[in-house]
Design a protein around this motif. Structure first.
Motif, mmCIF file in Angstrom:
data_model
loop_
_atom_site.group_PDB
_atom_site.id
_atom_site.type_symbol
_atom_site.label_atom_id
_atom_site.label_comp_id
_atom_site.label_asym_id
_atom_site.label_seq_id
_atom_site.Cartn_x
_atom_site.Cartn_y
_atom_site.Cartn_z
ATOM 1 N N MET A 116 52.128 64.539 9.133
ATOM 2 C CA MET A 116 53.488 64.416 8.686
ATOM 3 C C MET A 116 54.299 63.877 9.844
ATOM 4 S SD MET A 116 56.032 67.378 7.273
ATOM 5 C CE MET A 116 54.860 67.811 6.022
ATOM 6 N N ALA A 117 55.217 62.976 9.575
ATOM 7 C CA ALA A 117 56.064 62.424 10.618
ATOM 8 C C ALA A 117 57.504 62.480 10.158
ATOM 9 C CB ALA A 117 55.650 60.995 10.923
ATOM 10 N N TYR A 118 58.398 62.590 11.113
ATOM 11 C CA TYR A 118 59.824 62.607 10.841
ATOM 12 C C TYR A 118 60.433 61.415 11.548
ATOM 13 C CZ TYR A 118 58.783 67.401 9.630
ATOM 14 O OH TYR A 118 58.233 68.519 9.072
ATOM 15 N N VAL A 119 61.287 60.673 10.877
ATOM 16 C CA VAL A 119 61.968 59.550 11.489
ATOM 17 C C VAL A 119 63.376 59.996 11.800
ATOM 18 C CG1 VAL A 119 62.770 57.195 11.163
ATOM 19 C CG2 VAL A 119 60.542 57.888 10.259
ATOM 20 N N GLY A 120 63.830 59.719 13.030
ATOM 21 C CA GLY A 120 65.155 60.158 13.455
ATOM 22 C C GLY A 120 66.077 58.983 13.702
ATOM 23 N N THR A 121 67.361 59.261 13.734
ATOM 24 C CA THR A 121 68.378 58.272 14.073
ATOM 25 C C THR A 121 69.285 58.874 15.124
ATOM 26 O OG1 THR A 121 69.826 59.092 12.321
ATOM 27 C CG2 THR A 121 68.383 57.252 11.764
ATOM 28 N N PHE A 122 69.977 58.001 15.863
ATOM 29 C CA PHE A 122 70.892 58.488 16.884
ATOM 30 C C PHE A 122 72.270 58.693 16.297
ATOM 31 C CE2 PHE A 122 67.635 56.643 19.597
ATOM 32 C CZ PHE A 122 67.478 57.671 20.518
ATOM 33 N N SER A 123 72.903 59.809 16.653
ATOM 34 C CA SER A 123 74.264 60.095 16.215
ATOM 35 C C SER A 123 75.235 59.403 17.174
ATOM 36 C CB SER A 123 74.499 61.606 16.229
ATOM 37 O OG SER A 123 74.520 62.080 17.560
ATOM 38 N N PRO A 124 76.539 59.358 16.831
ATOM 39 C CA PRO A 124 77.516 58.723 17.722
ATOM 40 C C PRO A 124 77.563 59.345 19.125
ATOM 41 C CG PRO A 124 78.451 59.052 15.550
ATOM 42 C CD PRO A 124 77.121 59.748 15.561
ATOM 43 N N ASN A 125 77.188 60.621 19.255
ATOM 44 C CA ASN A 125 77.222 61.252 20.584
ATOM 45 C C ASN A 125 75.873 61.120 21.299
ATOM 46 O OD1 ASN A 125 75.606 63.130 19.360
ATOM 47 N ND2 ASN A 125 76.940 64.877 19.741
ATOM 48 N N HIS A 126 75.033 60.220 20.842
ATOM 49 C CA HIS A 126 73.760 59.881 21.483
ATOM 50 C C HIS A 126 72.717 60.988 21.425
ATOM 51 C CE1 HIS A 126 75.906 56.390 22.764
ATOM 52 N NE2 HIS A 126 76.767 57.128 23.417
ATOM 53 N N ARG A 152 55.622 63.411 15.265
ATOM 54 C CA ARG A 152 54.533 63.936 14.440
ATOM 55 C C ARG A 152 54.585 65.453 14.456
ATOM 56 N NH1 ARG A 152 49.742 63.913 12.102
ATOM 57 N NH2 ARG A 152 48.018 65.097 12.913
ATOM 58 N N ALA A 153 54.523 66.044 13.263
ATOM 59 C CA ALA A 153 54.471 67.500 13.159
ATOM 60 C C ALA A 153 53.136 67.974 13.724
ATOM 61 C CB ALA A 153 54.617 67.949 11.714
ATOM 62 N N GLU A 154 53.174 68.977 14.549
ATOM 63 C CA GLU A 154 51.957 69.492 15.165
ATOM 64 C C GLU A 154 51.144 70.318 14.175
ATOM 65 O OE1 GLU A 154 50.828 68.742 18.243
ATOM 66 O OE2 GLU A 154 52.525 67.371 18.300
ATOM 67 N N SER A 155 49.859 70.332 14.407
ATOM 68 C CA SER A 155 48.947 71.141 13.623
ATOM 69 C C SER A 155 49.247 72.613 13.882
ATOM 70 C CB SER A 155 47.521 70.796 14.046
ATOM 71 O OG SER A 155 46.611 71.678 13.488
ATOM 72 N N MET A 156 49.120 73.428 12.858
ATOM 73 C CA MET A 156 49.369 74.855 13.001
ATOM 74 C C MET A 156 48.272 75.603 12.251
ATOM 75 S SD MET A 156 52.728 77.075 11.991
ATOM 76 C CE MET A 156 52.476 77.030 10.232
ATOM 77 N N THR A 157 47.609 76.539 12.951
ATOM 78 C CA THR A 157 46.546 77.318 12.330
ATOM 79 C C THR A 157 46.993 78.756 12.152
ATOM 80 O OG1 THR A 157 44.880 75.923 13.386
ATOM 81 C CG2 THR A 157 44.134 78.046 12.541
ATOM 82 N N PRO A 212 44.966 67.100 13.117
ATOM 83 C CA PRO A 212 44.964 65.707 13.565
ATOM 84 C C PRO A 212 43.762 64.951 13.011
ATOM 85 C CG PRO A 212 44.509 67.220 15.393
ATOM 86 C CD PRO A 212 44.821 68.057 14.189
ATOM 87 N N GLU A 213 43.950 63.678 12.781
ATOM 88 C CA GLU A 213 42.876 62.837 12.238
ATOM 89 C C GLU A 213 41.642 62.886 13.132
ATOM 90 O OE1 GLU A 213 40.878 60.862 9.516
ATOM 91 O OE2 GLU A 213 42.962 61.431 9.191
ATOM 92 N N GLU A 214 41.851 63.022 14.449
ATOM 93 C CA GLU A 214 40.721 63.103 15.374
ATOM 94 C C GLU A 214 39.830 64.303 15.048
ATOM 95 O OE1 GLU A 214 44.140 63.263 17.014
ATOM 96 O OE2 GLU A 214 44.043 61.159 16.412
ATOM 97 N N LYS A 215 40.440 65.431 14.675
ATOM 98 C CA LYS A 215 39.663 66.620 14.331
ATOM 99 C C LYS A 215 38.886 66.390 13.043
ATOM 100 C CE LYS A 215 39.724 71.560 13.707
ATOM 101 N NZ LYS A 215 40.465 72.796 13.927
ATOM 102 N N ASP A 275 45.788 70.626 4.016
ATOM 103 C CA ASP A 275 45.295 71.848 4.668
ATOM 104 C C ASP A 275 43.789 71.772 4.886
ATOM 105 O OD1 ASP A 275 47.857 72.881 4.569
ATOM 106 O OD2 ASP A 275 47.436 74.300 2.948
ATOM 107 N N LEU A 276 43.362 72.176 6.083
ATOM 108 C CA LEU A 276 41.956 72.371 6.409
ATOM 109 C C LEU A 276 41.742 73.876 6.338
ATOM 110 C CD1 LEU A 276 39.298 71.033 7.436
ATOM 111 C CD2 LEU A 276 40.111 71.545 9.754
ATOM 112 N N VAL A 277 40.868 74.327 5.435
ATOM 113 C CA VAL A 277 40.754 75.748 5.122
ATOM 114 C C VAL A 277 39.318 76.232 5.331
ATOM 115 C CG1 VAL A 277 41.186 77.497 3.345
ATOM 116 C CG2 VAL A 277 42.527 75.384 3.343
ATOM 117 N N VAL A 278 39.189 77.450 5.893
ATOM 118 C CA VAL A 278 37.870 78.064 6.068
ATOM 119 C C VAL A 278 37.850 79.379 5.301
ATOM 120 C CG1 VAL A 278 36.184 78.978 7.691
ATOM 121 C CG2 VAL A 278 37.595 77.011 8.345
#
Length: 136
Positions: free
Chosen positions: A1-11, A37-42, A55-58, A111-114
């Motif tokens: 998951m990714a988040y796209v950000g923008t800059f506000s007038p106060n930088h 990128r949202a970090e993986s959480m277990t 992560p795709e690498e995992k 989700d990766l589930v065990v």
């Protein structure tokens, strides 16, 4: 998951309703798009391990994309794990309730589930499932 950000007038960087300050000179801020990128959480609950957004690498390291696939439409059914299962949900939403428990665990796409060997539970599938799976 990714988040796209923008800059506000106060930088400051704004995304997902949260304000994050950055230390870039004003000249580099114009026209910049920042992707976080949202970090993986277990977590583990009721003996079920869930890693959100692995992560795709995992996934590549585990060989997930080479595992067999299984799917089902919305339904409710009992299941017993005769072996440890690791699965990666491509689609779906499920509430898993271990036998003898009043609590459930919710899993879904990404989700990766065990599931531990010997667990008996009920699957309550609210959104059809498509997953890769591997039994050990």
């Amino acid at each position: 998951m990714a988040y796209v950000g923008t800059f506000s007038p106060n930088h400051s960087l704004l995304f997902s309703g949260t304000k994050h300050s950055l230390q870039y000179p004003a000249s580099t801020r114009r026209g910049v798009v920042v992707v976080v990128r949202a970090e993986s959480m277990t977590t583990e609950k009721l003996g079920i391990k869930i890693e959100k957004n692995p992560p795709e690498e995992k996934l590549t390291q585990l060989g997930v994309r080479k595992w067999p696939k299984w799917g089902c439409p919305p339904s409710n059914f009992p299941w017993t794990y005769e072996a440890k299962e690791t699965c990666y949900l491509l689609e779906g939403k499920v509430k898993v309730t271990p036998s003898g428990s009043d609590e459930s665990v919710e899993i879904g796409a990404g989700d990766l589930v065990v599931f531990p060997k010997g667990m008996s539970c009920t699957w309550d599938v609210s959104v059809g499932v498509d997953k890769h799976y591997n039994f050990e």
